[in-house]
Write a protein that holds these residues in place. Structure first.
Motif, short mmCIF file in Angstrom:
data_model
loop_
_atom_site.label_atom_id
_atom_site.label_comp_id
_atom_site.label_asym_id
_atom_site.label_seq_id
_atom_site.Cartn_x
_atom_site.Cartn_y
_atom_site.Cartn_z
N PRO B 171 -4.34 -3.25 5.08
CA PRO B 171 -3.22 -2.66 4.32
C PRO B 171 -1.92 -2.65 5.12
N ASP B 172 -0.80 -2.56 4.40
CA ASP B 172 0.51 -2.59 5.07
C ASP B 172 0.79 -1.32 5.87
N LEU B 192 -2.53 -6.14 2.46
CA LEU B 192 -2.71 -5.43 1.19
C LEU B 192 -1.54 -4.48 1.00
N LYS B 193 -0.98 -4.45 -0.19
CA LYS B 193 0.13 -3.52 -0.45
C LYS B 193 -0.43 -2.20 -0.94
N SER B 194 0.08 -1.11 -0.36
CA SER B 194 -0.35 0.19 -0.89
C SER B 194 0.50 0.52 -2.12
N GLY B 195 -0.02 1.43 -2.92
CA GLY B 195 0.65 1.76 -4.18
C GLY B 195 1.85 2.67 -3.99
N ASP B 196 2.53 3.00 -5.09
CA ASP B 196 3.72 3.84 -5.02
C ASP B 196 3.40 5.25 -4.54
N ASP B 197 2.13 5.64 -4.65
CA ASP B 197 1.74 6.97 -4.19
C ASP B 197 1.30 6.95 -2.73
N GLY B 198 1.50 5.80 -2.05
CA GLY B 198 1.13 5.72 -0.64
C GLY B 198 -0.35 5.50 -0.42
N ARG B 199 -1.08 5.22 -1.51
CA ARG B 199 -2.53 5.00 -1.39
C ARG B 199 -2.87 3.57 -1.80
N LEU B 200 -3.99 3.15 -1.33
CA LEU B 200 -4.49 1.84 -1.68
C LEU B 200 -5.28 1.94 -2.99
N ALA B 201 -5.04 0.99 -3.91
CA ALA B 201 -5.75 1.02 -5.18
C ALA B 201 -7.00 0.16 -5.11
#
Lengths: 131, 485, 444
Positions: B171-172, B192-201
């Motif tokens: 992840p980034d 891997l890009k994490s989501g807008d909530d700072g978590r990985l989907a």
């Protein structure tokens, strides 16, 4: 970092999406990085260059530019054989910050003149930067 | 700046070692051999290195003055995010310096070494139960070497199954060591890009996890201080395609006795003893990065490890599957003693309480500074919080300027410009050993700096002015390297 | 608990500020199925006084005590450590600081490491040294990986069988997933490495020797350098006992391109093998391929001399998967300790101490030979040597143990061909009386 209007994009050279420039000089092509690229990277402290005789395809990574806290790869705008590298950059990499279009990095003998023609004009490059 | 802890005292100048001294001085007692000089082949010999000759007091003053130019946890608050600068108990130093322990020679037999082996054995067990994992090797010398051990175990696992996997998901929000460690083992990192909530989907992971991918490396809680709440489903997605899950345990200090990495689906985990278990950072090391695994991977651990049988404690060599040694002996043993001493001093309740209070302190600072500084991910977070310099851009002030000004106020700045997912990041990790009064004082100092950014930005651009030196020219250092005097 | 400063009232007030009713409520982002069950099964907390008692019990189970004379080296060496080294390296400003990312607050660490780099470069006879690696063994692995980066189109490295067996294991662990080939080189009757198997080998990046090697023998590095350079490869000179360079020519002087090894002898306790110190130096032209941190000199805004971490673009936090190594930390405090030790010893002191090691070691070696032992190898040594005895040495060693002397280790575990051969080490800590006791016990 500067505004685009403060940067220079001469029409005598052509540009790539990765911010290199290329200029035809008789049989050979000189390659460097644009004013935008040097401004983004900040103070350049080291230039890693290929050796004379190395052969690259268009788009190949041929070296890196380093600032204090970043490394940026540089890619061949056109394919060909390296005939000269700018040795002056070894001791004075800051030349790229001071005079990005004077401070060429490598000089190559191109394989295919057509590849140069495919590169962006100053106007197209500026359009790309403006997004 | 009235009332802040930052003040200037009398700091003394001191030249380089070889700019002082005089030939013929000695800083230590010399031994006479008491035997006749033995003949030697002069052709193999040399006059020895050009070291300065100094007296004992020359050496004492030199290093005492140098030490006074340094800031340590014992000097004040050191809220470096992701680095966990908690108090380093003094008794741990005494434990590591116990004469019988400090003189233990690693090439002697197990019978001579029962005490040191017992400490290693107990520490292996403690770390296993704290992480929920089955087996532990203490050999890696630092977190990055623990990661390397983990990646070597991944490579060995797939080799043992006759599988060739070439990629790994990272992840980034990961530490920079993750991609470098993976690359050493022949895995190409896939970001891997994490989501807008700072978590990985889960979907992000599932979409990229294929039969050529060895698995995933993730840090939980991540470098935003956020718990990856999808971790079980992520681990299931990775396991379903035959992959393994690597847990970077750098942030274990947030979850001791609260979350269980094993239940999260982690297969391999490294710990940083110098973070979670209070061992000193020593200006850059020595650290210790034990690696913990589930039972299926135990056979791959670095060897030797300590086991206990009827004859007592002994070193057991690894079997044919072991990835082998990573250290000439047993890693940074004296650091292991300190971590053992910490765990014995804390016990089960206070280990858990340390995590709870670390999280309380970080949330308290987050709450009190939010509004003053931009908080890009306003999410429930654990042991650290990440702000940015966005509110200060209008004044021409960047993260670095605020960091440097905090020095004048007597604080070590937070971690800056990391994690990379937050531009201009300011990452604060107070740790559990700071009391509320000190946190309040830090918050007030930071607020004062932010006020100065609006009113008198030049103070920040010029900072620090109270340290021994002003800002240093890093460009010059890199353009014309002078690495040796 | 004395490390946790919060009073119950403060906890309550702080929870109110963050809007939580209890400490548990801080963790609601952790799903139930990821929760730790019950209490952590570690022993109950001890007071400082109980911990002291426990350590007394544990240290009491160590059969070798500080007053014993340990005539064993093989990678870790018992040397005198002056009190000033312990006292200065223990200063909390050095001990409790982090990596010097904010140079204005860490000039002590930075100047100290710059001085360490300089003294290390001088000791090893090379242009530049880094801020240290984990230990001598991983330093050797990093040196070989560096050789593979420097020498274009290379795919093999060679390593002598006279290199410490544990170091060779570490090299194998590091190189296994890379696919590069490791060639092991034999040693001759003089205990020195035989380079002849390298004839005709192509794609060779580097050759690793250790001098003094595992048997204590000094390799002929000068001759090796000539041969290795002729093949286009680099000479990596490893070591476990840097004290030798107070007497013998250093690796750089002999033509090594990279010198790396263990610095424990320079002021660090043996401490069951760690904390260790990986020393690493090379020729200037290779500096950008070097692993590990580097401190460099610069100036501040007012032109005053100062120090910063530099050339960081080689490192993992910037170049990520293309970094020269994944190493992040160094052995900071161990490097500082070694620098303090080297400063205390000085050039003259190092020569005198090295000479003392050599003379005492030769005294025991010659005394045991006179008593009937036979040297296993014929080459020159520093403070370690291997001997074979006419009868079984084990009972003699047991009797010596009763007199407080631990004499040698047996080589068979590491080299089955040399079962029944014993490796001894004599440093300046040994006295003539102790050595005479060993000799007379062997004489019987």
């Amino acid at each position: 970092m500067k505004e685009l209007s403060e940067l220079e994009f001469p029409e005598t050279v052509r540009y790539t999406e990765d911010h290199e420039w290329a200029a035809v000089d008789g049989e050979t092509v000189r390659i460097g990085v644009s004013d935008y690229a040097q401004d983004q990277l900040g103070d350049i402290v080291y230039v890693e260059m290929p050796e004379v005789g190395d052969i690259f395809e268009k788009g190949d990574e041929f070296g890196t530019l380093e600032s204090v806290k970043a490394v940026s790869e540089i890619y061949m705008p056109v394919g060909g054989e390296v005939v000269a590298v700018n040795e002056a950059l070894i001791d004075t990499p800051e030349m790229i910050n001071q005079d990005p279009y004077g401070a060429w990095i490598v000089e190559i003998r191109p394989n295919d003149a057509g590849e140069y023609e495919e590169l962006m004009s100053a106007e197209d490059y500026l359009d790309m930067l403006r997004g | 700046m009235n009332g802040t802890v930052g003040a200037s005292g009398l700091i003394l100048n001191e030249p380089l070692l070889w700019e002082k001294g005089r030939k013929g001085r000695r800083g230590m007692s010399m031994v006479e051999s008491g035997v006749p000089p033995a003949p030697i082949d002069a052709g193999l010999c040399d006059e020895g290195p050009d070291f300065p000759d100094l007296s004992e007091i020359d050496v004492i003053r030199h290093y005492t003055r140098l030490s006074q130019w340094n800031f340590g946890i014992d000097s004040g608050m050191y809220p470096l995010g992701s680095c966990t600068m908690k108090y380093n108990p003094k008794i741990n130093e005494r434990m590591a310096a116990t004469p019988e322990i400090a003189c233990a020679h690693p090439m002697l037999d197990d019978a001579s070494s029962q005490g040191v082996l017992r400490i290693m054995f107990e520490l292996q067990q403690f770390l296993a139960v704290i992480t929920g994992m089955d087996a532990v090797s203490l050999q890696p010398s630092a977190g990055a070497q623990g990661e390397l051990a983990g990646m070597l175990i991944f490579a060995a696992w797939f080799r043992s199954r006759g599988e060739k996997r070439t990629k790994i998901l990272i992840p980034d929000t990961a530490h920079g060591t993750n991609p470098a460690s993976a690359a050493l083992c022949g895995f190409t990192p896939v970001p891997l890009k994490s989501g807008d909530d700072g978590r990985l989907a889960v979907e992000t992971v599932a979409a990229l996890m294929d039969g050529e991918t060895a698995g995933i490396m993730l840090t939980n809680p991540n470098t935003l201080g956020i718990f990856e709440s999808n971790i079980r489903a992520i681990a299931e997605a990775v396991h379903a395609r035959g992959g393994l899950v690597y847990g970077d345990g750098a942030n274990m200090n947030a979850i001791m006795g609260i979350a269980d990495p094993r239940k999260c689906g982690v297969d391999v985990l490294h710990l940083n003893l110098h973070k979670t278990f209070s061992t000193p950072h020593g200006g850059g090391g020595p650290g210790a990065g034990p690696v913990c695994v589930v039972q299926a991977l135990e056979q791959f651990l670095p060897a030797p490890r300590v086991i206990r049988d009827d004859s007592g404690y002994r070193l057991a060599d690894g079997g044919p599957s072991s990835i082998g040694r990573l250290h000439a002996f047993h890693g940074n043993f004296s650091v292991l003693v300190r971590a053992w001493s910490y765990i014995r001093s804390m016990g089960p309740e206070d280990l858990k309480k340390a995590s709870q209070l670390a999280v309380l302190n970080a949330n308290y600072v987050k709450e009190r500074l939010k509004g003053t500084l931009h908080l890009p991910y306003d999410q429930p977070s654990l042991h650290e919080c990440v702000f940015s310099d966005q509110f200060q851009h209008d004044h021409g002030i960047r993260t670095l300027d605020m960091a440097k000004r905090l020095i004048d106020y007597g604080y070590h700045p937070p971690t800056v410009y990391f994690p990379l997912v937050v531009p201009g990041a300011i990452m604060i990790e107070p740790t559990e050993t700071e009391c509320r009064d000190d946190l309040d004082q830090f918050v007030e100092a930071f607020k004062a700096v932010v006020q100065e950014a609006a009113d008198t930005p030049d103070l920040l651009l010029q900072a620090p002015v109270r340290a021994k030196l002003r800002r240093l020219d890093e460009t010059r250092a890199a353009r014309h390297p002078c690495l040796c005097g | 608990m004395r490390y946790l400063p919060h009073t119950p009232e403060e906890i309550a007030e702080m929870l109110a500020v963050v809007g939580k009713g209890s400490l548990d409520e801080l963790f609601t982002s952790i799903p139930a199925d990821c929760r730790f069950a019950g209490s952590i099964p570690v022993p109950e907390a001890l007071t400082e006084w109980q911990l002291n008692d426990l350590m007394r019990e544990i240290s009491g189970s160590m059969t070798i005590e500080p007053q014993h004379s340990v005539l064993v080296g093989a990678g870790r060496y018992q040397h005198h450590i002056p009190e000033i080294v312990r006292s200065l390296a223990g200063r909390s400003e050095f001990l409790t600081s982090y990596t010097p990312y904010q140079p204005e607050m860490a000039q002590g660490t930075l100047q100290g490491i710059f001085e360490y780099q300089t003294l290390t470069a001088r000791l090893l006879g090379l242009d530049v040294a880094n801020a240290s690696l984990y230990d001598g063994a991983s330093a050797l692995a990093e040196a070989l990986l560096m050789g593979l980066r420097v020498v274009k189109k290379s795919r093999r490295v060679a390593i002598s069988r006279a290199v410490h067996p544990h170091y060779r294991e570490v090299v194998a662990s590091y190189l296994r997933p890379t696919g590069y080939e490791i060639i092991e080189l034999p040693f001759g009757p003089d205990g020195r490495t035989d380079l002849s198997p390298l004839a005709g080998v192509d794609g060779l990046a580097a050759v690793a020797l250790q001098s003094p090697n595992f048997f204590g023998a000094m390799e002929d590095l000068e001759q090796a350098a000539t041969a290795i350079h002729a093949s286009g490869a680099l000479l990596v000179a490893g070591f476990t006992e840097p004290m030798a360079f107070g007497l013998y020519k250093n690796p750089g002087r002999c033509g090594a391109d990279i010198a790396c090894g263990e610095g424990q002898s320079l002021g660090l306790p043996v401490s069951f093998g760690g904390a260790a110190l990986g020393m690493f130096a090379c020729r200037e032209e290779f500096v950008r391929n070097m692993p590990g941190r580097l401190v460099g000199e610069t100036v501040d805004l007012e032109g005053r001399r100062g120090y910063v971490l530099t050339l960081s673009t080689r490192e993992q936090h910037i170049r990520r998967e293309k970094a020269t190594s994944n190493i992040c930390s160094n052995q900071g405090l161990c490097a500082m300790t070694a620098a303090i030790f080297m400063a205390s010893l000085g050039g003259g002191g190092l020569r005198q101490t090295a000479r003392c090691n050599y003379d005492l070691s030769e005294y025991l070696k010659n005394g045991l030979i006179a008593a009937g032992a036979v040297p296993v190898f014929s080459g020159p040594t520093f403070n370690e040597f291997a001997l074979r005895f006419a009868g079984d040495f084990t009972p003699v060693r047991e009797r010596l143990k009763g007199k407080g002397i631990v004499a040698g280790i047996e080589l068979g575990k590491y080299y089955p061909d040399y079962t029944g051969c014993w490796l001894f080490c004599v440093t300046e800590k040994a006295t003539k009386t102790i050595l005479d006791t060993v000799i007379s016990e062997v004489r019987g």
